[in-house]
Design a protein around this motif. Structure first.
Motif: not given
Length: 63
Positions: A3-22
């Motif tokens: 949970f984040g600061d406001e008790d909202k669930p944090i979405k786990k980032p994908a293991a790898h996103e094609i074309g994403g910033d490296l």
């Protein structure tokens, strides 16, 4: 679940996103992603071969 600061669930980032910033990844992070992608390529190639074998069997049966 995290949970984040406001008790909202944090979405786990994908293991790898094609074309994403490296740019923000460390050398170790990049190595982990390379290993992950190599394993995924092997899995995809195995599935492709399995389906190709089934196709070849069907083609030879119906000839």
């Amino acid at each position: 679940m995290m949970f984040g600061d406001e008790d909202k669930p944090i979405k786990k980032p994908a293991a790898h996103e094609i074309g994403g910033d490296l740019g923000s990844l460390s050398v170790e992070d990049l190595a982990e992603r390379i290993d992950l992608l190599r394993a995924e390529i092997l899995r995809l190639e195995a599935e492709k071969e399995r389906k190709s074998a089934g196709r070849r069997a069907a083609d030879s049966f119906f000839r």
